[in-house]
Write a protein that holds these residues in place. Structure first.
Motif, short mmCIF file in Angstrom:
data_model
loop_
_atom_site.label_atom_id
_atom_site.label_comp_id
_atom_site.label_asym_id
_atom_site.label_seq_id
_atom_site.Cartn_x
_atom_site.Cartn_y
_atom_site.Cartn_z
N GLN A 1 0.83 -1.17 0.00
CA GLN A 1 0.00 0.00 0.00
C GLN A 1 0.89 1.25 0.00
OE1 GLN A 1 0.59 -2.00 2.35
NE2 GLN A 1 0.67 -1.08 4.37
N VAL A 2 0.34 2.31 -0.57
CA VAL A 2 1.09 3.57 -0.63
C VAL A 2 1.29 4.12 0.78
CG1 VAL A 2 1.03 5.95 -1.45
CG2 VAL A 2 0.26 4.10 -2.95
N GLN A 3 2.51 4.49 1.06
CA GLN A 3 2.81 5.08 2.36
C GLN A 3 3.81 6.22 2.18
OE1 GLN A 3 4.24 2.35 5.32
NE2 GLN A 3 3.79 3.73 7.00
N LEU A 4 3.53 7.32 2.84
CA LEU A 4 4.41 8.49 2.84
C LEU A 4 4.68 8.87 4.29
CD1 LEU A 4 2.54 10.61 0.14
CD2 LEU A 4 4.59 9.24 -0.21
N VAL A 5 5.96 9.04 4.61
CA VAL A 5 6.33 9.37 5.98
C VAL A 5 7.24 10.59 5.98
CG1 VAL A 5 7.41 8.57 8.09
CG2 VAL A 5 6.14 6.95 6.68
N GLU A 6 6.74 11.69 6.54
CA GLU A 6 7.53 12.92 6.63
C GLU A 6 8.36 12.93 7.92
OE1 GLU A 6 3.42 14.16 4.92
OE2 GLU A 6 4.20 12.85 6.49
N SER A 7 9.47 13.63 7.86
CA SER A 7 10.31 13.83 9.03
C SER A 7 11.15 15.09 8.85
CB SER A 7 11.23 12.61 9.26
OG SER A 7 12.10 12.45 8.15
N GLY A 8 11.77 15.52 9.93
CA GLY A 8 12.68 16.66 9.85
C GLY A 8 12.14 17.96 10.40
N GLY A 9 10.88 17.98 10.80
CA GLY A 9 10.34 19.21 11.35
C GLY A 9 10.92 19.52 12.72
N GLY A 10 10.58 20.70 13.23
CA GLY A 10 11.06 21.08 14.54
C GLY A 10 10.84 22.55 14.80
N LEU A 11 11.47 23.02 15.88
CA LEU A 11 11.39 24.42 16.28
C LEU A 11 12.66 25.14 15.82
CD1 LEU A 11 10.12 26.74 17.93
CD2 LEU A 11 11.31 25.81 19.94
N VAL A 12 12.47 26.26 15.15
CA VAL A 12 13.62 27.00 14.63
C VAL A 12 13.35 28.49 14.76
CG1 VAL A 12 12.73 26.95 12.27
CG2 VAL A 12 15.19 27.19 12.66
N ALA A 104 -5.38 10.43 -4.17
CA ALA A 104 -4.38 11.25 -3.49
C ALA A 104 -4.01 10.61 -2.16
CB ALA A 104 -4.92 12.65 -3.26
N TYR A 105 -2.70 10.50 -1.93
CA TYR A 105 -2.19 9.94 -0.68
C TYR A 105 -1.35 11.00 0.02
CZ TYR A 105 -3.59 5.41 -2.53
OH TYR A 105 -4.32 4.37 -3.04
N TRP A 106 -1.55 11.09 1.32
CA TRP A 106 -0.85 12.07 2.14
C TRP A 106 -0.08 11.37 3.25
CZ3 TRP A 106 -1.53 17.34 1.07
CH2 TRP A 106 -2.58 17.67 0.21
N GLY A 107 1.01 12.00 3.65
CA GLY A 107 1.68 11.54 4.85
C GLY A 107 0.98 12.07 6.08
N GLN A 108 1.54 11.76 7.25
CA GLN A 108 0.92 12.19 8.50
C GLN A 108 1.30 13.62 8.86
OE1 GLN A 108 3.75 10.60 8.33
NE2 GLN A 108 5.07 11.66 9.79
N GLY A 109 2.30 14.16 8.16
CA GLY A 109 2.73 15.52 8.40
C GLY A 109 3.85 15.63 9.42
N THR A 110 4.60 16.72 9.30
CA THR A 110 5.65 17.04 10.27
C THR A 110 5.53 18.51 10.64
OG1 THR A 110 8.03 16.90 10.73
CG2 THR A 110 7.42 17.52 8.49
N GLN A 111 5.59 18.79 11.93
CA GLN A 111 5.36 20.15 12.42
C GLN A 111 6.61 21.00 12.28
OE1 GLN A 111 2.46 21.65 13.90
NE2 GLN A 111 3.72 23.51 13.70
N VAL A 112 6.43 22.17 11.70
CA VAL A 112 7.50 23.17 11.63
C VAL A 112 7.02 24.40 12.38
CG1 VAL A 112 8.77 24.73 10.11
CG2 VAL A 112 8.40 22.35 9.43
N THR A 113 7.79 24.80 13.36
CA THR A 113 7.45 25.99 14.15
C THR A 113 8.60 26.97 14.09
OG1 THR A 113 6.11 24.66 15.67
CG2 THR A 113 6.77 26.85 16.42
N VAL A 114 8.29 28.15 13.58
CA VAL A 114 9.28 29.22 13.50
C VAL A 114 8.92 30.25 14.55
CG1 VAL A 114 10.44 30.91 12.04
CG2 VAL A 114 9.51 28.80 11.03
N SER A 115 9.79 30.39 15.53
CA SER A 115 9.48 31.27 16.65
C SER A 115 10.77 31.77 17.27
CB SER A 115 8.65 30.52 17.69
OG SER A 115 8.45 31.32 18.83
N SER A 116 10.70 33.01 17.76
CA SER A 116 11.86 33.57 18.46
C SER A 116 11.71 33.39 19.97
CB SER A 116 12.01 35.05 18.12
OG SER A 116 10.82 35.75 18.41
#
Length: 116
Positions: A1-12, A104-116
């Motif tokens: 089955q189609v699978q998409l896995v995102e990674s690499g997000g974070g706080l910056v 259409a297939y989507w991954g679960q997403g990865t959170q990106v937070t840009v904050s000072s």
């Protein structure tokens, strides 16, 4: 089955960089164009960038042109999004997407937070 896995997000902090990855499986990765989307809190999901099957054609939303770079490694079945000079407005959940056999297939997403 189609699978998409995102990674690499974070706080910056603003002005910083992140590199997102999307690992694909369950289909012949090199046969399909791929896209990155993002969804900010309280907003609709929006297209960020797209890349052709062979990586030669790349498109970007105006908001990220010159700062983000989409790429893919077909040998590794992986797509990337290099994000530089990040801004507060880049905060959101980032998703990869593929349209495979009209679905259409989507991954679960990865959170990106840009904050000072």
């Amino acid at each position: 089955q189609v699978q998409l896995v995102e990674s690499g997000g974070g706080l910056v902090q603003p002005g910083g960089s992140l590199r997102l990855s999307c690992a694909a499986s369950g289909f012949t990765f090199s046969d399909y164009a791929m896209t990155w989307y993002r969804q900010a809190p309280g907003k609709e999901r929006e297209l960020v960038a797209g890349i052709s099957r062979d990586g030669r054609v790349r498109n970007y939303a105006d908001a990220v042109k010159g700062r983000f770079t989409i790429a893919r490694d077909n040998a590794k079945n992986t797509m990337y999004l290099q994000m530089n000079t990040l801004k507060l407005d880049d905060t959101g959940v980032y998703y990869c997407k593929v349209v495979h056999v009209f679905n259409a297939y989507w991954g679960q997403g990865t959170q990106v937070t840009v904050s000072s």
